[in-house]
Scaffold this motif. Sequence first.
Motif, mmCIF file in Angstrom:
data_model
loop_
_atom_site.group_PDB
_atom_site.id
_atom_site.type_symbol
_atom_site.label_atom_id
_atom_site.label_comp_id
_atom_site.label_asym_id
_atom_site.label_seq_id
_atom_site.Cartn_x
_atom_site.Cartn_y
_atom_site.Cartn_z
ATOM 1 N N ILE A 96 0.731 -1.368 -0.515
ATOM 2 C CA ILE A 96 0.221 0.317 -0.121
ATOM 3 C C ILE A 96 0.961 1.066 0.035
ATOM 4 O O ILE A 96 0.193 2.608 -0.929
ATOM 5 C CB ILE A 96 -0.815 0.354 0.698
ATOM 6 C CG1 ILE A 96 -1.706 0.822 1.835
ATOM 7 C CG2 ILE A 96 -0.195 0.001 2.282
ATOM 8 C CD1 ILE A 96 -3.152 1.004 0.118
ATOM 9 N N GLU A 97 2.409 0.976 1.020
ATOM 10 C CA GLU A 97 3.429 2.319 0.730
ATOM 11 C C GLU A 97 3.539 2.788 -0.579
ATOM 12 O O GLU A 97 3.928 3.764 -1.368
ATOM 13 C CB GLU A 97 3.917 2.110 1.474
ATOM 14 C CG GLU A 97 3.681 2.573 3.085
ATOM 15 C CD GLU A 97 4.140 1.551 4.238
ATOM 16 O OE1 GLU A 97 3.959 2.286 6.120
ATOM 17 O OE2 GLU A 97 5.375 0.740 3.650
ATOM 18 N N VAL A 98 4.024 2.219 -1.776
ATOM 19 C CA VAL A 98 4.296 1.894 -2.921
ATOM 20 C C VAL A 98 3.203 2.240 -3.662
ATOM 21 O O VAL A 98 3.640 3.592 -4.361
ATOM 22 C CB VAL A 98 4.525 0.452 -3.491
ATOM 23 C CG1 VAL A 98 4.541 0.449 -5.011
ATOM 24 C CG2 VAL A 98 5.751 -0.317 -2.441
ATOM 25 N N ALA A 123 -6.345 4.493 -3.358
ATOM 26 C CA ALA A 123 -4.660 4.164 -3.393
ATOM 27 C C ALA A 123 -5.704 2.327 -3.756
ATOM 28 O O ALA A 123 -4.778 1.576 -4.088
ATOM 29 C CB ALA A 123 -3.185 3.561 -2.781
ATOM 30 N N ARG A 124 -5.763 2.224 -2.762
ATOM 31 C CA ARG A 124 -6.904 1.106 -2.393
ATOM 32 C C ARG A 124 -7.662 0.582 -3.364
ATOM 33 O O ARG A 124 -8.110 -0.495 -3.647
ATOM 34 C CB ARG A 124 -7.862 0.948 -0.952
ATOM 35 C CG ARG A 124 -6.717 0.716 -0.224
ATOM 36 C CD ARG A 124 -7.668 0.880 1.676
ATOM 37 N NE ARG A 124 -6.844 0.649 2.716
ATOM 38 C CZ ARG A 124 -6.319 1.162 4.331
ATOM 39 N NH1 ARG A 124 -7.609 1.727 4.036
ATOM 40 N NH2 ARG A 124 -6.147 0.204 4.660
ATOM 41 N N ALA A 125 -8.708 1.722 -3.721
ATOM 42 C CA ALA A 125 -9.453 1.077 -4.978
ATOM 43 C C ALA A 125 -8.631 1.299 -7.006
ATOM 44 O O ALA A 125 -9.259 -0.059 -6.953
ATOM 45 C CB ALA A 125 -10.509 2.695 -5.956
ATOM 46 N N ILE A 126 -7.862 1.711 -6.816
ATOM 47 C CA ILE A 126 -6.762 0.993 -7.657
ATOM 48 C C ILE A 126 -5.879 -0.626 -7.819
ATOM 49 O O ILE A 126 -6.500 -1.034 -8.019
ATOM 50 C CB ILE A 126 -5.558 2.092 -7.825
ATOM 51 C CG1 ILE A 126 -5.706 3.378 -8.645
ATOM 52 C CG2 ILE A 126 -4.655 1.526 -8.770
ATOM 53 C CD1 ILE A 126 -6.336 3.286 -10.258
ATOM 54 N N ILE A 132 -4.460 -6.591 -6.896
ATOM 55 C CA ILE A 132 -3.767 -7.111 -6.166
ATOM 56 C C ILE A 132 -3.946 -6.519 -4.384
ATOM 57 O O ILE A 132 -2.558 -6.226 -3.194
ATOM 58 C CB ILE A 132 -2.785 -6.162 -6.529
ATOM 59 C CG1 ILE A 132 -2.850 -5.077 -6.791
ATOM 60 C CG2 ILE A 132 -2.147 -7.346 -7.665
ATOM 61 C CD1 ILE A 132 -1.040 -3.862 -7.038
ATOM 62 N N SER A 133 -5.339 -6.426 -3.897
ATOM 63 C CA SER A 133 -5.258 -5.644 -2.382
ATOM 64 C C SER A 133 -5.307 -6.727 -1.110
ATOM 65 O O SER A 133 -4.974 -6.340 -0.044
ATOM 66 C CB SER A 133 -7.213 -6.120 -2.330
ATOM 67 O OG SER A 133 -7.339 -5.042 -3.191
ATOM 68 N N GLN A 134 -5.096 -7.755 -1.632
ATOM 69 C CA GLN A 134 -4.554 -9.089 -0.617
ATOM 70 C C GLN A 134 -2.843 -9.143 -0.304
ATOM 71 O O GLN A 134 -3.044 -9.290 0.707
ATOM 72 C CB GLN A 134 -4.758 -10.695 -1.460
ATOM 73 C CG GLN A 134 -4.283 -10.773 -2.495
ATOM 74 C CD GLN A 134 -4.513 -10.075 -3.743
ATOM 75 O OE1 GLN A 134 -5.301 -9.765 -3.901
ATOM 76 N NE2 GLN A 134 -3.463 -11.029 -4.594
ATOM 77 N N ASP A 135 -2.503 -8.138 -1.187
ATOM 78 C CA ASP A 135 -0.692 -8.270 -0.782
ATOM 79 C C ASP A 135 -0.575 -6.356 -0.219
ATOM 80 O O ASP A 135 0.192 -5.989 0.006
ATOM 81 C CB ASP A 135 -0.566 -7.670 -2.083
ATOM 82 C CG ASP A 135 -0.104 -8.820 -2.720
ATOM 83 O OD1 ASP A 135 -0.408 -9.902 -2.566
ATOM 84 O OD2 ASP A 135 -0.442 -8.606 -4.579
ATOM 85 N N GLU A 136 -1.649 -6.010 0.115
ATOM 86 C CA GLU A 136 -1.778 -4.579 0.496
ATOM 87 C C GLU A 136 -0.627 -4.402 1.782
ATOM 88 O O GLU A 136 0.054 -3.431 1.971
ATOM 89 C CB GLU A 136 -2.542 -4.333 1.304
ATOM 90 C CG GLU A 136 -2.932 -2.943 1.811
ATOM 91 C CD GLU A 136 -4.465 -2.553 2.967
ATOM 92 O OE1 GLU A 136 -4.218 -1.689 3.783
ATOM 93 O OE2 GLU A 136 -5.023 -2.298 1.676
ATOM 94 N N ALA A 137 -0.734 -4.934 2.487
ATOM 95 C CA ALA A 137 0.064 -5.056 4.093
ATOM 96 C C ALA A 137 1.761 -5.812 3.568
ATOM 97 O O ALA A 137 3.010 -6.428 4.416
ATOM 98 C CB ALA A 137 -0.018 -5.924 5.495
#
Length: 257
Positions: A96-98, A123-126, A132-137
Amino acid sequence: MIEFHQVTAYQQQIRVFNQLSLKIEPHERVAILGPNGAGKSTLLKLINRELYPVAEEGSYLKLFGSETIQLSQLRDRIGFVSHDLQENYTPYTTAIEVVLSGFFGAIGRHEHLQPTDSQVHQARAIMASLEISQDEACMFQRLSTGQKRRLLLARALVHHPDALIFDEPANGLDMGASLTMLTLLRSFCSEGRSLILTTHHVDEIIPEIDRVVLIKQGQIIADGTKAQLLTSESLSDLYQTSLHVTEKSGWYRCWHG
């Protein structure tokens, strides 16, 4: 949108371009094709303001009609993804920081750059749209090459730019990840936005791309449609080896022989 006029440019004291001229209009989808060392990446670095051309009388590089466009304005209008960016990215940055770093033109997380709630939501919507939401952390360094590439694409798209520049989109990807990336590029083009893609593989040139620029040793040797330039004769000359090219449903394939 982009206009090079008699541009001379150096990369690490080596002259890459000598009086290069090239114009790309809004809404065009262009593939820049050439062997390694031809100058493709240098061309993109000039557009992205990582490099600057030599100041010479009668020479200019205009982006959206301006020679002096600010970097913040450029980020809003052009998204950029490259293999170099992927290799140099801060490894201990979460996914998410990327993506959020795209709002600031930063590489990695910086304490003084704090995103707003709206930017986090964007960012989360994109990330959701690129699946790739599952990779957020997850830490950037622990992701696969395909996941990293999609993450950098999300970073490039946070501003909803007019154009996307992608340097060798399938470089280092396996077949599944490569096809996924090309599908995402097709979706981007379907929204009527511009795409500039550099590659030395014709199978990365999606059907939506209609213009091809052939570059060799820092010179544009041909500029035209795919039908005109993605031929056995043209590519054999470009790569100085015997090549055969076929086309089916807008996709091109090339092999040696």
